[in-house]
Structure formats: structure tokens, C-alpha cells
Design an enzyme around this catalytic site. Structure first.
Site: not given
Ligand code: HSE
Length: 420
Positions: A13, A105, A129, A134, A187, A190, A201, A205
Site C-alpha cells: 500500500t 515504527k 518522518e 503518517g 487498510g 496493522e 503502535d 511512535k
Molecule cells: N496502523 C496504524 C494506524 C497505521 O492505525 O495508525 C499507521 O502507522
């Protein structure tokens, strides 16, 4: 014009989103930035991807040596996700003097120091970045936009999947499982959605962003983490009665000691973070001179994340000397061991005289001060009580809750949610 050859590791993607931006905006990038960026090679295992994406199949292979040994490739952007083979491939690229750009990340938060060590030797650059939020330019804001400030805190919504779930549960009364499934189909999630809903996640970050913000390593094992999988619609609804919206918040403070945490929090509806809906991300950075700065945007998806990757590629292509961010190991005393917050506590208790007095007595014993209370009678002689607690130490709250759990009038402590 300066010419830069790029390799993409992965044509999923975000890999394809990046390819598309580099191709569609090639002329514009050349005009605006004076650099010509060309995708020279793509690593992709799925033989169908060339046909699905329309990318020239001659650009695609499965052999990393085609990247490492190509002297025309100076920047390698990685989209594999996970640790291996991304880690080994990127280390090999750095050793070969190629700069890396990553959206990964988990890999970056775990192996940042290792990448730095190799890059210091070879002189290559490291850009990340796209690994955080994102398309929101938070890394550049922290590294190249707030030099006049000491950053005191950073807090926000760093995960689109959980924000999408919480928004749809709150606004449309949907069930957790159904919305999660849709977030996967869209999409956002993860590969293993536990990374989203259990807060990993956001934690990865936060580790990256707080380390940059405070110029001190904030390792994963110093971040308290709770996800949203135990959140119930009941709490989302009761929170609304108090003027709160529930969010998965990642926050780190550096006020003497560093405190970093990821957990659900009630946010007052008047706070800008409360109006961040759906898969959007937002972050509030507090500087000692500038005050609060807020960034908002799409934290996931092909083109938003691709936009951040392309920004890194162009930025890297224009550098004469790479700046790398490395941090010394801090000692345990640099990290806070307690946390002060307001709390929402929901419990089910016997509906009879003396019950409230017993619970209030325990709160009082641990200096936990009740701000307000709301009781809802349930069937079967029990009541559901929500206590809103004034700012207090988490250690004290935990001691009070442990003791309340031993009271025979208590059926259940159903929820404990911090208030932002
Ligand atoms: N799975 C992550 C989210 C994707 O939902 O933010 C972006 O890091």
C-alpha cells in the site's frame, strides 16, 4: 540538475503510494526543489504486484543485492514492516553508504541505535518522518522547527485504527469488533491488529517522538501501555454525560523526570483533541517559549504516508551533510515512577446503606479526593457508580482500588480511565 536514484523495498500500500507520488509529482519536485528523483529498483515478492500496479516489471526483483550493488541508488525507502528482513536489508544498505528512509515504527523504535552506529561509520543518512503519524510532519517539526524551545510535553492521538474504532463506537453506537473489521478492510490496521488496539503502535511512535522531543532516549520499556480492547460502550456513554470523549492518548512529559504512557483517556469535549475523529491523528507539543503547537492530519494510508516518505527522500537528497539523532542511555532515575491525573472510576456495588461510606472511607485513607459521583440503579439489588476523582497520584489510586476490591459490598471495579 542533481539526479538521485531511489530503491523501494516493498510495493504494498505505502510502497505503491510512494511510487505514485514520485512519478506523478516528478516534474513538480524537479521544478520546486531542483532535484530529479528516479525509482531505479523495487524489491517485491508478490509477482502479481507489477500487473496490479502497472509498474514496469523490469524494475522489480526479489534480490536485495540488486539494490546494494547498484551505485546509482543512493536512497533506499523501506515498506516491509516488521523486523526481519527489513532490519538486515537496511543495515546492509547503510553499510554500503546508502541513506535509508523508513515508515517502520516498530523496527525504528527498537533498532534506532544500531542503525545510527552503522550510519556513523558509513556516513549515510537515516530518515523516518513516515514512521510516526503518517503524513503529519511531526518529526521535521521536532527536529527542525522548534529549535528555540525546550519541549515540556508531547501528547496526542497517534493511531488511526483505534481512533476510527472509538469514533464509530461513540458517534454511531457501533460494536467494537465490527468497526475493527472495517478498519482492517480500509487498510488502517496493522497486519496483526493487536499492534493497534493494544497500544503497541502508539508506543513505538511515542518512543521515537518523545526521544526527539526531549533529546533523551525514551525506551519502550519505560512507556506504560494499555490498549482499548477492554473499553466498553457503557463507559463511552457515561463519559458523554460528563462532557468527555474517549481517546487512545499517547503522552510524554519531561518536567524533571520523563513520564511516557499510552492509554485510553477521557478528553474534555472543549479540548481540540476531542474533535479529532475517524482515522485522523493529532499531536499537541508544548514548548517552554512557544506554548502549545498542534498538528493534525492523516496518520495512515497509501498517499498520506507516501507523502511523508517522499518528503524524506527529497529532504535527504538535498542534504550536504546528514544529521543523525542518537541518544545516550539514560539511567533509571531519569524516568518518573508515579503519575498524577484525574480519574473516572466505574464500579458495581450492593445497593444498600453504608456502601458509599465504606468506599469513600478507603478513598480518604489514601488521600484520593472525590470530585463528583453518579449512581445508576441496576437490577438485582446492585448499583453502578461512577466516581470522578480530583487530580491524584496513580500509586495512591492503585492502593485505594486494591483495598476497595477487598470490600464485601463491591461486585466489580468495571473501569478505571484517566482524564486528560
Ligand atoms: N496502523 C496504524 C494506524 C497505521 O492505525 O495508525 C499507521 O502507522
Amino acid at each position: 540538475m542533481k539526479k538521485i536514484g531511489v530503491a523501494l523495498l516493498g510495493l504494498g500500500t505505502v510502497g505503491f503510494g510512494t511510487y505514485k507520488i514520485l512519478t506523478d509529482n516528478k516534474a513538480e519536485i524537479e521544478k520546486k526543489h531542483g532535484v530529479s528523483i528516479e525509482v531505479k529498483h523495487i524489491l517485491e515478492k508478490n509477482p502479481k504486484r507489477a500487473e496490479e500496479t502497472g509498474v514496469n516489471p523490469r524494475l522489480i526483483s526479489t534480490d536485495i543485492n540488486n539494490v546494494i550493488n547498484d551505485p546509482e541508488i543512493s536512497i533506499v525507502a523501506e515498506f516491509f514492516g516488521g523486523i526481519e528482513p527489513a532490519r538486515s536489508y537496511l543495515i546492509a544498505c547503510l553499510k554500503a553508504g546508502k541513506s535509508i528512509v523508513t515508515a517502520n515504527k516498530e523496527l525504528f523504535s527498537k533498532h534506532w541505535a544500531e542503525f545510527n552506529e552503522v550510519a556513523e561509520e558509513s556516513g549515510a543518512g537515516i530518515y523516518f518522518e513516515a514512521s510516526c503519524m503518517g503524513g503529519v510532519p511531526i518529526v521535521r517539526t521536532l527536529t527542525a522547527g522548534l529549535q528555540g524551545d525546550n519541549i515540556l510535553s508531547i501528547a496526542g492521538i497517534f493511531n488511526g485504527t483505534t481512533n476510527y474504532i472509538l469514533t464509530n463506537m461513540a458517534d454511531n453506537g457501533e460494536e467494537y469488533g465490527a468497526v475493527l473489521k472495517r478498519a482492517q478492510d480500509l487498510g488502517y490496521a496493522e497486519a496483526n491488529p493487536s499492534a493497534d488496539v493494544d497500544g503497541f503502535d502508539s508506543m513505538y511512535k511515542l518512543s521515537i517522538l518523545a526521544s526527539l522531543a526531549f533529546n533523551k532516549k525514551v525506551p519502550l520499556n519505560k512507556i506504560y501501555r494499555e490498549g482499548i480492547s477492554k473499553i466498553s460502550k457503557e463507559d463511552i456513554e457515561r463519559g458523554k454525560d460528563f462532557g468527555y470523549t474517549l481517546k487512545l492518548i499517547a503522552m510524554a512529559k519531561n518536567k524533571g523526570k520523563i513520564d511516557a504512557r499510552v492509554h485510553p483517556m477521557f478528553v474534555e469535549n472543549s479540548h481540540p483533541l476531542a474533535s479529532v475523529k475517524s482515522s485522523f491523528n493529532a499531536v499537541v507539543i508544548e514548548g517552554d517559549n512557544v506554548g502549545d503547537v498542534m498538528l493534525y492530519g492523516r496518520g495512515a494510508g497509501d498517499l498520506p504516508t507516501g507523502s511523508a516518505v517522499v518528503s524524506d527522500i527529497v529532504y535527504c537528497a538535498l542534504q550536504k551533510e546528514y544529521k543523525r539523532f542518537g541518544f545516550k542511555k539514560e539511567s533509571d532515575k531519569d524516568y518518573a515512577t508515579d503519575f498524577v491525573s484525574k480519574y473516572y472510576i466505574r464500579m458495581t456495588v450492593d445497593d444498600k446503606s453504608g456502601v458509599l461510606a465504606k468506599i469513600a472511607g478507603v478513598f480518604g485513607k489514601y488521600e484520593v479526593s472525590i470530585n463528583s459521583m453518579h449512581q445508576k440503579p441496576l437490577s438485582g439489588g446492585v448499583s453502578s457508580i461512577v466516581f470522578l476523582i480530583h487530580e491524584t497520584s496513580e500509586l495512591n489510586i492503585n492502593k485505594a482500588i486494591a483495598e476497595i476490591k477487598s470490600l464485601n459490598v463491591l461486585k466489580e471495579v468495571d473501569a478505571l480511565i484517566r482524564i486528560f
